[in-house]
Design a protein around this motif. Sequence first.
Motif, PDB file in Angstrom:
ATOM      1  N   PRO A 192       0.625  -1.222   0.077  1.00  0.00           N
ATOM      2  CA  PRO A 192       0.034  -0.018  -0.083  1.00  0.00           C
ATOM      3  C   PRO A 192       0.904   1.126   0.013  1.00  0.00           C
ATOM      4  O   PRO A 192       0.135   2.328  -0.268  1.00  0.00           O
ATOM      5  CB  PRO A 192      -0.989  -0.180   1.315  1.00  0.00           C
ATOM      6  N   GLN A 193       2.191   1.235   0.271  1.00  0.00           N
ATOM      7  CA  GLN A 193       3.044   2.477   0.403  1.00  0.00           C
ATOM      8  C   GLN A 193       3.231   2.791  -1.076  1.00  0.00           C
ATOM      9  O   GLN A 193       3.748   3.848  -1.311  1.00  0.00           O
ATOM     10  CB  GLN A 193       4.139   2.078   1.292  1.00  0.00           C
ATOM     11  N   ASP A 194       3.302   1.983  -2.023  1.00  0.00           N
ATOM     12  CA  ASP A 194       3.421   1.993  -3.508  1.00  0.00           C
ATOM     13  C   ASP A 194       2.539   2.541  -4.193  1.00  0.00           C
ATOM     14  O   ASP A 194       1.488   1.516  -4.246  1.00  0.00           O
ATOM     15  CB  ASP A 194       4.339   0.971  -3.943  1.00  0.00           C
ATOM     16  N   VAL A 195       2.137   3.673  -4.626  1.00  0.00           N
ATOM     17  CA  VAL A 195       0.955   4.025  -5.331  1.00  0.00           C
ATOM     18  C   VAL A 195       1.113   4.402  -6.823  1.00  0.00           C
ATOM     19  O   VAL A 195       2.209   5.073  -7.105  1.00  0.00           O
ATOM     20  CB  VAL A 195       0.437   5.472  -4.621  1.00  0.00           C
ATOM     21  N   GLY A 209      -5.516  -1.096   0.039  1.00  0.00           N
ATOM     22  CA  GLY A 209      -4.699   0.187  -0.323  1.00  0.00           C
ATOM     23  C   GLY A 209      -4.647   0.740  -1.303  1.00  0.00           C
ATOM     24  O   GLY A 209      -3.930   1.771  -1.415  1.00  0.00           O
ATOM     25  N   HIS A 210      -5.686   0.902  -2.031  1.00  0.00           N
ATOM     26  CA  HIS A 210      -5.911   1.711  -3.079  1.00  0.00           C
ATOM     27  C   HIS A 210      -6.406   3.217  -2.333  1.00  0.00           C
ATOM     28  O   HIS A 210      -6.944   3.340  -1.485  1.00  0.00           O
ATOM     29  CB  HIS A 210      -7.364   1.418  -3.673  1.00  0.00           C
ATOM     30  N   LEU A 211      -5.455   4.056  -2.905  1.00  0.00           N
ATOM     31  CA  LEU A 211      -5.665   5.462  -2.368  1.00  0.00           C
ATOM     32  C   LEU A 211      -6.707   6.489  -2.774  1.00  0.00           C
ATOM     33  O   LEU A 211      -6.932   6.537  -3.987  1.00  0.00           O
ATOM     34  CB  LEU A 211      -4.143   6.316  -2.626  1.00  0.00           C
ATOM     35  N   PHE A 212      -7.234   7.137  -1.598  1.00  0.00           N
ATOM     36  CA  PHE A 212      -8.145   8.267  -2.094  1.00  0.00           C
ATOM     37  C   PHE A 212      -7.812   9.429  -1.389  1.00  0.00           C
ATOM     38  O   PHE A 212      -7.213   9.495  -0.194  1.00  0.00           O
ATOM     39  CB  PHE A 212      -9.814   7.752  -1.523  1.00  0.00           C
TER      40      PHE A 212
END
Length: 134
Positions: A78-81, A126-129
Motif C-alpha cells: 500500500p505504500q507504493d501508489v 490500499g487503493h488511495l483516495f
Amino acid sequence: MAKAPFPTEDMALTTILVVSDMAESKHFYQNILGAEIYREYGGDSCVLQFLGNWILLVTSGGETKDKPNTQFVPPKNPQDVSHSFTIRVKDCMGCYETLKERGANFLTPPVDWGQEIRAFFRDPDGHLFEISQA
C-alpha cells in the motif's frame, strides 16, 4: 472493418480495482464511501456507481485470451501508489469527520497547504483516495 468515432458522448469510463476480499471491499465502498451497487457478478465482481463514475471491483484473476500475459492482482504494498482517486469537496474537514466516523482510516488529519486542504485514506486493499478542498 469500418472505423468508428472515438470517443463519443455515449461512452463511459470504468475504473477496475482488484480486491482481495469482495465482502470487505463492498462494505467499504458502499457504507464508508457511499457508492451504490449497480450489479454483481458471481461473487467475484461488483459494479458500483460513485459520483457519476463506474468502479468495477474484481477479485484476482489470470490471463485470458483477450488479455494474454496479464494478471489482475490487488496492490502488494500500500505504500507504493500507481493509481489514486481525488474527490473534490467543499468542506475537507467536515468530510474527513464524516468518513472517519464511518470507518475510513486516514493517513493524517487534513493538511492545509494554503491553496488546498487535503487528506488521504485507503480502501481495505490500499487503493488511495484523497479528499481535497481548493
